[in-house]
Scaffold this motif. Structure first.
Motif, PDB file in Angstrom:
ATOM      1  N   GLU A  50     -20.123 -21.690 -22.045  1.00  0.00           N
ATOM      2  CA  GLU A  50     -20.556 -20.950 -20.865  1.00  0.00           C
ATOM      3  C   GLU A  50     -19.394 -20.530 -19.964  1.00  0.00           C
ATOM      4  N   ILE A  51     -18.175 -20.999 -20.257  1.00  0.00           N
ATOM      5  CA  ILE A  51     -17.019 -20.738 -19.408  1.00  0.00           C
ATOM      6  C   ILE A  51     -16.333 -19.449 -19.852  1.00  0.00           C
ATOM      7  N   SER A  52     -15.937 -18.626 -18.878  1.00  0.00           N
ATOM      8  CA  SER A  52     -15.198 -17.387 -19.142  1.00  0.00           C
ATOM      9  C   SER A  52     -13.946 -17.368 -18.293  1.00  0.00           C
ATOM     10  N   MET A  53     -12.988 -16.545 -18.701  1.00  0.00           N
ATOM     11  CA  MET A  53     -11.755 -16.378 -17.929  1.00  0.00           C
ATOM     12  C   MET A  53     -11.703 -14.944 -17.422  1.00  0.00           C
ATOM     13  N   TYR A  54     -11.144 -14.775 -16.224  1.00  0.00           N
ATOM     14  CA  TYR A  54     -11.037 -13.453 -15.628  1.00  0.00           C
ATOM     15  C   TYR A  54      -9.988 -12.627 -16.363  1.00  0.00           C
ATOM     16  N   SER A  55     -10.347 -11.376 -16.637  1.00  0.00           N
ATOM     17  CA  SER A  55      -9.383 -10.426 -17.177  1.00  0.00           C
ATOM     18  C   SER A  55      -9.423  -9.189 -16.295  1.00  0.00           C
ATOM     19  N   VAL A  56      -8.495  -8.290 -16.508  1.00  0.00           N
ATOM     20  CA  VAL A  56      -8.433  -7.069 -15.715  1.00  0.00           C
ATOM     21  C   VAL A  56      -9.675  -6.217 -15.963  1.00  0.00           C
ATOM     22  N   SER A  57     -10.193  -6.247 -17.190  1.00  0.00           N
ATOM     23  CA  SER A  57     -11.339  -5.415 -17.540  1.00  0.00           C
ATOM     24  C   SER A  57     -12.685  -6.122 -17.390  1.00  0.00           C
ATOM     25  N   ASP A  84       6.499 -26.018 -17.011  1.00  0.00           N
ATOM     26  CA  ASP A  84       6.536 -25.437 -15.669  1.00  0.00           C
ATOM     27  C   ASP A  84       5.685 -24.164 -15.609  1.00  0.00           C
ATOM     28  N   ASN A  85       5.319 -23.770 -14.389  1.00  0.00           N
ATOM     29  CA  ASN A  85       4.374 -22.676 -14.182  1.00  0.00           C
ATOM     30  C   ASN A  85       4.850 -21.348 -14.758  1.00  0.00           C
ATOM     31  N   ALA A  86       6.138 -21.035 -14.648  1.00  0.00           N
ATOM     32  CA  ALA A  86       6.650 -19.770 -15.176  1.00  0.00           C
ATOM     33  C   ALA A  86       6.491 -19.714 -16.692  1.00  0.00           C
ATOM     34  N   GLU A  87       6.780 -20.819 -17.357  1.00  0.00           N
ATOM     35  CA  GLU A  87       6.631 -20.875 -18.810  1.00  0.00           C
ATOM     36  C   GLU A  87       5.165 -20.762 -19.218  1.00  0.00           C
ATOM     37  N   LEU A  88       4.274 -21.417 -18.456  1.00  0.00           N
ATOM     38  CA  LEU A  88       2.836 -21.335 -18.740  1.00  0.00           C
ATOM     39  C   LEU A  88       2.329 -19.899 -18.592  1.00  0.00           C
ATOM     40  N   LEU A  89       2.743 -19.217 -17.534  1.00  0.00           N
ATOM     41  CA  LEU A  89       2.293 -17.847 -17.304  1.00  0.00           C
ATOM     42  C   LEU A  89       2.795 -16.897 -18.388  1.00  0.00           C
ATOM     43  N   SER A  90       4.047 -17.058 -18.813  1.00  0.00           N
ATOM     44  CA  SER A  90       4.565 -16.172 -19.863  1.00  0.00           C
ATOM     45  C   SER A  90       3.876 -16.453 -21.201  1.00  0.00           C
ATOM     46  N   TYR A  91       3.623 -17.735 -21.508  1.00  0.00           N
ATOM     47  CA  TYR A  91       2.938 -18.092 -22.754  1.00  0.00           C
ATOM     48  C   TYR A  91       1.513 -17.538 -22.758  1.00  0.00           C
ATOM     49  N   PHE A  92       0.817 -17.711 -21.641  1.00  0.00           N
ATOM     50  CA  PHE A  92      -0.566 -17.236 -21.554  1.00  0.00           C
ATOM     51  C   PHE A  92      -0.615 -15.714 -21.586  1.00  0.00           C
ATOM     52  N   GLY A  93       0.432 -15.060 -21.070  1.00  0.00           N
ATOM     53  CA  GLY A  93       0.521 -13.607 -21.144  1.00  0.00           C
ATOM     54  C   GLY A  93       0.651 -13.119 -22.582  1.00  0.00           C
ATOM     55  N   GLU A  94       1.297 -13.902 -23.436  1.00  0.00           N
ATOM     56  CA  GLU A  94       1.397 -13.554 -24.860  1.00  0.00           C
ATOM     57  C   GLU A  94       0.052 -13.737 -25.559  1.00  0.00           C
ATOM     58  N   VAL A  95      -0.649 -14.807 -25.209  1.00  0.00           N
ATOM     59  CA  VAL A  95      -1.913 -15.134 -25.862  1.00  0.00           C
ATOM     60  C   VAL A  95      -3.041 -14.238 -25.367  1.00  0.00           C
ATOM     61  N   PHE A  96      -3.104 -14.037 -24.068  1.00  0.00           N
ATOM     62  CA  PHE A  96      -4.189 -13.291 -23.426  1.00  0.00           C
ATOM     63  C   PHE A  96      -3.552 -12.301 -22.449  1.00  0.00           C
ATOM     64  N   PRO A  97      -3.008 -11.181 -22.974  1.00  0.00           N
ATOM     65  CA  PRO A  97      -2.237 -10.264 -22.123  1.00  0.00           C
ATOM     66  C   PRO A  97      -3.057  -9.595 -21.029  1.00  0.00           C
ATOM     67  N   ASP A  98      -4.373  -9.578 -21.154  1.00  0.00           N
ATOM     68  CA  ASP A  98      -5.239  -8.882 -20.204  1.00  0.00           C
ATOM     69  C   ASP A  98      -5.701  -9.782 -19.051  1.00  0.00           C
ATOM     70  N   PHE A  99      -5.205 -11.039 -18.972  1.00  0.00           N
ATOM     71  CA  PHE A  99      -5.739 -11.946 -17.951  1.00  0.00           C
ATOM     72  C   PHE A  99      -5.353 -11.488 -16.549  1.00  0.00           C
ATOM     73  N   ASP A 100      -6.250 -11.743 -15.600  1.00  0.00           N
ATOM     74  CA  ASP A 100      -6.061 -11.333 -14.214  1.00  0.00           C
ATOM     75  C   ASP A 100      -5.152 -12.349 -13.526  1.00  0.00           C
ATOM     76  N   GLN A 101      -3.930 -11.931 -13.243  1.00  0.00           N
ATOM     77  CA  GLN A 101      -2.942 -12.858 -12.687  1.00  0.00           C
ATOM     78  C   GLN A 101      -3.244 -13.256 -11.245  1.00  0.00           C
ATOM     79  N   ASP A 102      -4.120 -12.520 -10.571  1.00  0.00           N
ATOM     80  CA  ASP A 102      -4.490 -12.872  -9.206  1.00  0.00           C
ATOM     81  C   ASP A 102      -5.562 -13.954  -9.156  1.00  0.00           C
ATOM     82  N   ARG A 103      -6.420 -14.013 -10.176  1.00  0.00           N
ATOM     83  CA  ARG A 103      -7.541 -14.958 -10.155  1.00  0.00           C
ATOM     84  C   ARG A 103      -7.419 -16.108 -11.150  1.00  0.00           C
TER      85      ARG A 103
END
Length: 173
Positions: A50-57, A84-103
């Motif tokens: 039932e859990i979803s993640m925010y994306s730009v679309s 660290d947070n920077a490494e997590l954000l870059s890794y997640f950007g590779e896996v899920f490039p459409d994720f909403d970085q604000d939310r």
């Protein structure tokens, strides 16, 4: 990857598999240590399905995010959630490039990676999409919906034609 019976219970670490539903809650087994716990209805419980993640679309189901992690890692373990947070954000950007970085916060990414690593250790991750399993469920739901409709029509026709006689009561002497 089937996450239909996998639970996240607030206030308890890790993930749990739903075993038995009871009248007052349910029994779940920890995927970390195998201990069974009883969970009342007052606890905040979330099914992973039932859990979803925010994306730009819009929103993307968590199972699809985990499937893309499995594809990237070839069904192996993901990046450590303690990075660290920077490494997590870059890794997640590779896996899920459409994720909403604000939310989507680094704490959310840590939780997803932690959950993925728990499921991967139990052999519950897969990079294939479960297409064959979903098709019969939709057909079964359509069949189940048709049966009650027919039964209701039959009852209304019977009651309109011949009303039921009232039950006779005996008087006490």
């Amino acid at each position: 990857m089937n996450v239909d019976k996998i639970l996240a219970i607030s206030g308890k670490p890790g993930l749990y598999e739903l075993k038995i539903q009871t009248r007052t809650g349910f029994v779940a087994e920890s995927l970390l240590d195998g201990k069974k716990v009883t969970v009342g209805l007052r606890n905040n419980v979330s099914l992973l399905s039932e859990i979803s993640m925010y994306s730009v679309s819009g929103e993307k189901p968590l199972s699809e995010v985990m499937r893309s992690i499995a594809k990237k890692e070839n069904e192996g373990p993901a990046l450590s959630p303690k990075s660290d947070n920077a490494e997590l954000l870059s890794y997640f950007g590779e896996v899920f490039p459409d994720f909403d970085q604000d939310r989507v916060y680094p704490s959310d990414i840590k939780k997803v990676l932690s959950w993925y690593n728990i499921l991967q250790a139990k052999g519950m991750v897969s990079k294939e999409e479960p297409v064959a399993a979903e098709a019969p469920k939709a057909e079964e739901a359509a069949v189940v919906e048709e049966k009650p409709v027919k039964a209701k029509k039959a009852k209304t026709e019977e009651t309109a034609e011949a009303p039921k006689p009232k039950a006779k009561t005996k008087k006490k002497e």
